[in-house]
Design a protein around this motif. Sequence first.
Motif, PDB file in Angstrom:
ATOM      1  N   GLU A  52      27.266 -56.800  -5.221  1.00  0.00           N
ATOM      2  CA  GLU A  52      26.208 -57.079  -4.254  1.00  0.00           C
ATOM      3  C   GLU A  52      25.852 -58.561  -4.249  1.00  0.00           C
ATOM      4  N   THR A  54      23.069 -61.459  -1.707  1.00  0.00           N
ATOM      5  CA  THR A  54      22.169 -61.642  -0.574  1.00  0.00           C
ATOM      6  C   THR A  54      22.674 -62.820   0.245  1.00  0.00           C
ATOM      7  N   ILE A  59      21.020 -59.737   9.694  1.00  0.00           N
ATOM      8  CA  ILE A  59      21.852 -58.586   9.350  1.00  0.00           C
ATOM      9  C   ILE A  59      22.950 -58.365  10.382  1.00  0.00           C
ATOM     10  N   ALA A  62      26.041 -60.553   9.653  1.00  0.00           N
ATOM     11  CA  ALA A  62      26.851 -60.082   8.524  1.00  0.00           C
ATOM     12  C   ALA A  62      27.675 -58.866   8.905  1.00  0.00           C
ATOM     13  N   VAL A  63      27.054 -57.917   9.584  1.00  0.00           N
ATOM     14  CA  VAL A  63      27.778 -56.706   9.988  1.00  0.00           C
ATOM     15  C   VAL A  63      28.868 -57.033  11.002  1.00  0.00           C
ATOM     16  N   TRP A 152      30.271 -49.825   2.412  1.00  0.00           N
ATOM     17  CA  TRP A 152      29.484 -51.050   2.555  1.00  0.00           C
ATOM     18  C   TRP A 152      28.078 -50.639   2.978  1.00  0.00           C
ATOM     19  N   PHE A 154      24.227 -52.578   4.306  1.00  0.00           N
ATOM     20  CA  PHE A 154      23.537 -53.807   4.694  1.00  0.00           C
ATOM     21  C   PHE A 154      22.053 -53.481   4.854  1.00  0.00           C
ATOM     22  N   VAL A 164      23.746 -57.319   0.835  1.00  0.00           N
ATOM     23  CA  VAL A 164      25.037 -56.695   1.095  1.00  0.00           C
ATOM     24  C   VAL A 164      25.549 -56.053  -0.194  1.00  0.00           C
ATOM     25  N   THR A 166      28.687 -53.409  -1.814  1.00  0.00           N
ATOM     26  CA  THR A 166      29.957 -52.729  -1.570  1.00  0.00           C
ATOM     27  C   THR A 166      30.351 -51.962  -2.825  1.00  0.00           C
ATOM     28  N   LEU A 193      33.186 -61.166  -1.534  1.00  0.00           N
ATOM     29  CA  LEU A 193      31.850 -61.603  -1.141  1.00  0.00           C
ATOM     30  C   LEU A 193      31.752 -63.126  -1.088  1.00  0.00           C
TER      31      LEU A 193
END
Length: 214
Positions: A52, A54, A59, A62-63, A152, A154, A164, A166, A193
């Motif tokens: 993980e 930040t 958001i 990132a997605v 994943w 978010f 984030v 995973t 990441l």
Amino acid sequence: MKKLILTACAALFCSAVQASPAADAKLSINKNNIKVWTYQDSENPIMMYKAETTLNVPIEQAVSLILDVDHAVKWVPFLGSMKVLSRDPKKGEFQLYMVLDFPFPLKDRDLVVQGKMSKDAQGIISIQNKALKKGYPLNKEYVRLTNYEGDWSFQKLGPQKVKVSTYGYANPEGSIPLSAANMFVQQQPYQMLRKMKAELSKPKAAAALPDILK
């Protein structure tokens, strides 16, 4: 609508999904604001992990990066190629075929992934993935992966901040020493990441998310 679909699972070899690391998880990496925990269960000789970080971006940005299939090969580690086999935007479901470039002398891998996107009442966006045993013809040039699960998530922390996470597990198949596979499990999510952060630092407008994630 721009072609959107999950890409990051292409480079992850990982495990059973859960909201937090297992009780016996080991914090294997903690640097550059990225944490990676590894752990095992009695049925899997290869380590599982959770990682993980930040990110100081919305958001949606990132997605969008994770969903942009056309851009994935430029930043996702070990991703050789990928194509969408099917998708259902209304249900948030999709199928992918991807080829992973393994370092010589290992044989490259391929896999078929069934995925699903969703957003819960708290606004957390999730993307779940699982390898399928069927769905695309076998190619003798590759080793087919069939034992893979990944996720994943978010979580919006502010207008310009997102957490984030995973999680995952995969059996890389073939003649790979267990020690090498487990070392890969520790390093791969960290590198993923790290590259994700670098990519999001570049100026780029976020693509519109599928309706199911809005």
